[in-house]
Design an enzyme around this catalytic site. Structure first.
Site, PDB file in Angstrom:
ATOM      1  N   ASP A 294       0.827  -1.208   0.000  1.00  0.00           N
ATOM      2  CA  ASP A 294       0.000   0.000   0.000  1.00  0.00           C
ATOM      3  C   ASP A 294       0.862   1.259   0.000  1.00  0.00           C
ATOM      4  O   ASP A 294       0.475   2.286  -0.551  1.00  0.00           O
ATOM      5  CB  ASP A 294      -0.920  -0.003   1.217  1.00  0.00           C
ATOM      6  CG  ASP A 294      -2.065  -0.998   1.068  1.00  0.00           C
ATOM      7  OD1 ASP A 294      -2.316  -1.456  -0.063  1.00  0.00           O
ATOM      8  OD2 ASP A 294      -2.704  -1.321   2.092  1.00  0.00           O
TER       9      ASP A 294
ATOM     10  N   ASN B 299      -5.182   8.410   2.252  1.00  0.00           N
ATOM     11  CA  ASN B 299      -5.452   7.739   3.517  1.00  0.00           C
ATOM     12  C   ASN B 299      -5.856   8.708   4.623  1.00  0.00           C
ATOM     13  O   ASN B 299      -6.969   8.649   5.124  1.00  0.00           O
ATOM     14  CB  ASN B 299      -4.215   6.957   3.983  1.00  0.00           C
ATOM     15  CG  ASN B 299      -4.275   5.497   3.611  1.00  0.00           C
ATOM     16  OD1 ASN B 299      -5.209   5.047   2.968  1.00  0.00           O
ATOM     17  ND2 ASN B 299      -3.269   4.748   4.021  1.00  0.00           N
TER      18      ASN B 299
END
EC number: 2.7.1.23
Length: 265
Positions: free
Chosen positions: A46, A122
């Site tokens: 990620d 995020n």
């Protein structure tokens, strides 16, 4: 199709990159590029996809992303390193479908009047090292509370499974166009009070955090750090832009949550 490839420098990721390039070149109509890609393939975890996102964040309206994971299952990766032939076949039968996720719009204002603008996939946080951070939290230009504690975290729905979850925030499905404000070790006693729970805000809301404590503060935007400057305030809202993931075989969100936090091997 113009394809950009971003990878980390781990041995498995470099191997996948070397294996993927000839497979793509064998297929007609595919060009591997660095500038102006239509699709960006991220090879790694990620963190690698976050790096790819920030590299191309100014082209989100015309780029889709796709992740190949070379370790454990990641939240932003739909393909594994042993599925490269199937991946290339899917590219050759591209239907242009995509899945969109909300992003966070972040403006960091400094004491000298300058500012910097970012998009976050995020989350964004603000902290003050080992000392208590004091700040005023405004929602829609109205003072909501004075916060005292270690820091604050603002997350997107997909980022809700990261730092936000570790400080007691809710896991939010990315189909919900929202952002979440969570407290990091707030001071709550008979003298100092905050809400003491995470807050989920909608697309018409905006938040401004005005710093009141003296000294240096650290702001993060995904994996980016801002420190060493006098930060006056941070403004958050849900971005008008969204990230687009190629929907060749997109794993649904709750399966990702189960794989990451519940399933026992």
């Amino acid at each position: 199709m113009r394809i950009g490839i971003i990878h980390n420098n781990e041995a498995d990721s470099l191997r996948v990159f070397r294996d993927l390039k000839p497979l793509l070149k064998k297929k007609g109509g595919i060009e591997i590029v660095e500038r102006d890609p239509e699709l960006v393939i991220s090879i790694g975890g990620d963190g690698t996809l976050l790096s790819a996102f920030h590299r191309y964040s100014h082209q989100l309206d015309r780029i889709r992303f796709l992740g190949v994971h070379t370790g454990h299952l990641g939240f932003y990766t739909d393909w594994r390193d042993y599925e490269l032939p199937e991946l290339v076949d899917s590219l050759c039968n591209d239907n242009k479908n995509s899945v969109n996720y909300p992003l966070l719009d972040v403006i960091v204002n400094f004491s000298d009047g300058k500012s910097q603008h970012f998009l976050a996939l995020n989350e964004s946080t603000i902290r003050k090292g080992t000392r208590t951070m004091v700040c005023d939290v405004y929602i829609k230009d109205e003072l909501f509370e004075r916060f005292r504690g270690d820091g604050l975290a603002m997350s997107t729905p997909t980022g809700s499974t990261a730092h936000n979850k570790s400080v007691g925030g809710a896991v939010v499905h990315p189909s919900i166009n929202a952002m979440q404000l969570a407290e990091i070790a707030s001071l709550n006693n008979r003298v100092f009070r905050t809400l003491g729970s995470p807050s989920i805000l909608g697309p018409d809301d905006w938040v401004e955090i005005k710093v009141k404590s003296a000294g240096q503060h650290l702001v993060t935007i995904d994996q980016l750090d801002i420190s060493g400057q006098d930060i006056a305030s941070i403004q958050y809202r849900i971005a008008t832009e969204k990230i687009q993931f190629a929907a060749y075989r997109h794993m649904h969100f709750w399966r990702r949550v189960k794989e990451a936090f519940i399933r026992e091997d």
